[in-house]
Write a protein that holds these residues in place. Structure first.
Motif, PDB file in Angstrom:
ATOM      1  N   LEU A  80       0.860  -1.174   0.000  1.00  0.00           N
ATOM      2  CA  LEU A  80       0.000   0.000   0.000  1.00  0.00           C
ATOM      3  C   LEU A  80       0.901   1.231   0.000  1.00  0.00           C
ATOM      4  O   LEU A  80       1.561   1.514   1.005  1.00  0.00           O
ATOM      5  N   GLN A  81       0.946   1.907  -1.127  1.00  0.00           N
ATOM      6  CA  GLN A  81       1.712   3.145  -1.235  1.00  0.00           C
ATOM      7  C   GLN A  81       0.809   4.302  -0.832  1.00  0.00           C
ATOM      8  O   GLN A  81      -0.248   4.497  -1.446  1.00  0.00           O
ATOM      9  N   MET A  82       1.233   5.037   0.177  1.00  0.00           N
ATOM     10  CA  MET A  82       0.418   6.117   0.716  1.00  0.00           C
ATOM     11  C   MET A  82       1.138   7.447   0.509  1.00  0.00           C
ATOM     12  O   MET A  82       2.216   7.665   1.083  1.00  0.00           O
ATOM     13  N   ASN A  83       0.555   8.296  -0.294  1.00  0.00           N
ATOM     14  CA  ASN A  83       1.116   9.616  -0.574  1.00  0.00           C
ATOM     15  C   ASN A  83       0.206  10.707  -0.029  1.00  0.00           C
ATOM     16  O   ASN A  83      -0.965  10.452   0.269  1.00  0.00           O
ATOM     17  N   SER A  84       0.744  11.901   0.077  1.00  0.00           N
ATOM     18  CA  SER A  84      -0.030  13.055   0.566  1.00  0.00           C
ATOM     19  C   SER A  84      -0.758  12.715   1.861  1.00  0.00           C
ATOM     20  O   SER A  84      -1.950  13.008   2.013  1.00  0.00           O
ATOM     21  N   LEU A  85      -0.051  12.118   2.773  1.00  0.00           N
ATOM     22  CA  LEU A  85      -0.667  11.689   4.029  1.00  0.00           C
ATOM     23  C   LEU A  85      -1.129  12.883   4.848  1.00  0.00           C
ATOM     24  O   LEU A  85      -0.485  13.947   4.856  1.00  0.00           O
ATOM     25  N   GLN A  86      -2.237  12.694   5.534  1.00  0.00           N
ATOM     26  CA  GLN A  86      -2.836  13.715   6.368  1.00  0.00           C
ATOM     27  C   GLN A  86      -3.019  13.172   7.782  1.00  0.00           C
ATOM     28  O   GLN A  86      -3.075  11.950   7.979  1.00  0.00           O
ATOM     29  N   PRO A  87      -3.144  14.061   8.766  1.00  0.00           N
ATOM     30  CA  PRO A  87      -3.335  13.587  10.152  1.00  0.00           C
ATOM     31  C   PRO A  87      -4.502  12.619  10.294  1.00  0.00           C
ATOM     32  O   PRO A  87      -4.440  11.705  11.130  1.00  0.00           O
ATOM     33  N   GLU A  88      -5.539  12.793   9.503  1.00  0.00           N
ATOM     34  CA  GLU A  88      -6.697  11.889   9.599  1.00  0.00           C
ATOM     35  C   GLU A  88      -6.407  10.488   9.087  1.00  0.00           C
ATOM     36  O   GLU A  88      -7.238   9.586   9.234  1.00  0.00           O
ATOM     37  N   ASP A  89      -5.236  10.286   8.473  1.00  0.00           N
ATOM     38  CA  ASP A  89      -4.818   8.947   8.056  1.00  0.00           C
ATOM     39  C   ASP A  89      -4.160   8.175   9.193  1.00  0.00           C
ATOM     40  O   ASP A  89      -3.853   6.986   9.037  1.00  0.00           O
ATOM     41  N   THR A  90      -3.944   8.838  10.315  1.00  0.00           N
ATOM     42  CA  THR A  90      -3.341   8.181  11.467  1.00  0.00           C
ATOM     43  C   THR A  90      -4.229   7.042  11.954  1.00  0.00           C
ATOM     44  O   THR A  90      -5.411   7.239  12.229  1.00  0.00           O
ATOM     45  N   ALA A  91      -3.641   5.866  12.038  1.00  0.00           N
ATOM     46  CA  ALA A  91      -4.400   4.675  12.416  1.00  0.00           C
ATOM     47  C   ALA A  91      -3.452   3.489  12.471  1.00  0.00           C
ATOM     48  O   ALA A  91      -2.295   3.568  12.029  1.00  0.00           O
ATOM     49  N   VAL A  92      -3.966   2.391  12.989  1.00  0.00           N
ATOM     50  CA  VAL A  92      -3.300   1.102  12.824  1.00  0.00           C
ATOM     51  C   VAL A  92      -3.819   0.508  11.513  1.00  0.00           C
ATOM     52  O   VAL A  92      -5.037   0.429  11.311  1.00  0.00           O
ATOM     53  N   TYR A  93      -2.923   0.117  10.656  1.00  0.00           N
ATOM     54  CA  TYR A  93      -3.272  -0.435   9.352  1.00  0.00           C
ATOM     55  C   TYR A  93      -3.121  -1.954   9.383  1.00  0.00           C
ATOM     56  O   TYR A  93      -2.086  -2.469   9.814  1.00  0.00           O
ATOM     57  N   TYR A  94      -4.166  -2.625   8.900  1.00  0.00           N
ATOM     58  CA  TYR A  94      -4.215  -4.078   8.920  1.00  0.00           C
ATOM     59  C   TYR A  94      -4.279  -4.641   7.504  1.00  0.00           C
ATOM     60  O   TYR A  94      -5.064  -4.158   6.671  1.00  0.00           O
ATOM     61  N   CYS A  95      -3.506  -5.661   7.270  1.00  0.00           N
ATOM     62  CA  CYS A  95      -3.602  -6.444   6.058  1.00  0.00           C
ATOM     63  C   CYS A  95      -4.635  -7.541   6.280  1.00  0.00           C
ATOM     64  O   CYS A  95      -4.733  -8.089   7.390  1.00  0.00           O
ATOM     65  N   ALA A  96      -5.400  -7.861   5.243  1.00  0.00           N
ATOM     66  CA  ALA A  96      -6.438  -8.872   5.378  1.00  0.00           C
ATOM     67  C   ALA A  96      -6.589  -9.644   4.075  1.00  0.00           C
ATOM     68  O   ALA A  96      -6.261  -9.140   2.998  1.00  0.00           O
ATOM     69  N   VAL A  97      -7.092 -10.854   4.199  1.00  0.00           N
ATOM     70  CA  VAL A  97      -7.314 -11.720   3.044  1.00  0.00           C
ATOM     71  C   VAL A  97      -8.760 -12.194   3.016  1.00  0.00           C
ATOM     72  O   VAL A  97      -9.293 -12.647   4.036  1.00  0.00           O
ATOM     73  N   LYS A  98      -9.354 -12.080   1.829  1.00  0.00           N
ATOM     74  CA  LYS A  98     -10.737 -12.515   1.605  1.00  0.00           C
ATOM     75  C   LYS A  98     -10.706 -13.650   0.586  1.00  0.00           C
ATOM     76  O   LYS A  98     -10.184 -13.489  -0.509  1.00  0.00           O
ATOM     77  N   THR A  99     -11.255 -14.796   0.950  1.00  0.00           N
ATOM     78  CA  THR A  99     -11.165 -15.957   0.056  1.00  0.00           C
ATOM     79  C   THR A  99     -12.286 -16.002  -0.976  1.00  0.00           C
ATOM     80  O   THR A  99     -12.144 -16.697  -1.984  1.00  0.00           O
ATOM     81  N   ILE A 100     -13.394 -15.291  -0.728  1.00  0.00           N
ATOM     82  CA  ILE A 100     -14.511 -15.275  -1.667  1.00  0.00           C
ATOM     83  C   ILE A 100     -14.513 -13.933  -2.366  1.00  0.00           C
ATOM     84  O   ILE A 100     -14.862 -12.912  -1.778  1.00  0.00           O
ATOM     85  N   GLU A 101     -14.126 -13.905  -3.626  1.00  0.00           N
ATOM     86  CA  GLU A 101     -13.919 -12.641  -4.318  1.00  0.00           C
ATOM     87  C   GLU A 101     -15.171 -11.799  -4.403  1.00  0.00           C
ATOM     88  O   GLU A 101     -15.115 -10.570  -4.265  1.00  0.00           O
ATOM     89  N   TRP A 102     -16.350 -12.423  -4.604  1.00  0.00           N
ATOM     90  CA  TRP A 102     -17.540 -11.627  -4.851  1.00  0.00           C
ATOM     91  C   TRP A 102     -18.153 -11.051  -3.590  1.00  0.00           C
ATOM     92  O   TRP A 102     -19.070 -10.241  -3.657  1.00  0.00           O
ATOM     93  N   TYR A 103     -17.682 -11.440  -2.426  1.00  0.00           N
ATOM     94  CA  TYR A 103     -18.150 -10.787  -1.198  1.00  0.00           C
ATOM     95  C   TYR A 103     -17.686  -9.342  -1.216  1.00  0.00           C
ATOM     96  O   TYR A 103     -16.609  -9.015  -1.723  1.00  0.00           O
TER      97      TYR A 103
END
Length: 124
Positions: A80-103
């Motif tokens: 995840l390339q994040m540019n022009s970051l702002q204070p409201e982007d402050t957070a814990v960022y989580y990676c996730a995997v979804k096995t059913i594409e159409w969900y």
């Protein structure tokens, strides 16, 4: 089981950039959807971006034009390339995997596997 490990978080001033990476292992398959969520203090976990096996991407409105998601199926990685970051982007960022594409990409309950998270702090 799929294991996910994020890296690349840190602190940056407003307008700066960061690149997050997520390494998948275990029973990961390249046809799984890989995504990123974030959670700020006191707020619900929020969808950020997702990418299919053939690199179709979906970004949530608050990050469109600033963030880019990409993946390398051979390496089992998503970035995840994040540019022009702002204070409201402050957070814990989580990676996730979804096995059913159409969900739907938006809902945390549609993702079966999660990383531990990496902190991103943007100061004004």
């Amino acid at each position: 089981q799929v294991q996910l490990v994020e890296s690349g978080g840190g602190s940056v001033q407003a307008g700066g950039s960061l690149r997050l990476s997520c390494q998948a292992s275990g029973a990961f398959r390249s046809d799984y959807v890989m995504g990123w969520f974030r959670q700020a203090p006191g707020k619900e976990r929020e969808f950020v971006a997702a990418i299919t096996w053939n690199s179709q991407t979906h970004l949530n409105d608050p990050v469109k034009g600033r963030f880019t998601i990409s993946r390398d199926n051979a390496k089992k990685m998503v970035d995840l390339q994040m540019n022009s970051l702002q204070p409201e982007d402050t957070a814990v960022y989580y990676c996730a995997v979804k096995t059913i594409e159409w969900y739907s990409d938006y809902y945390t309950e549609n993702y079966e596997y999660w990383g531990q998270g990496t902190q991103v702090t943007v100061s004004s």
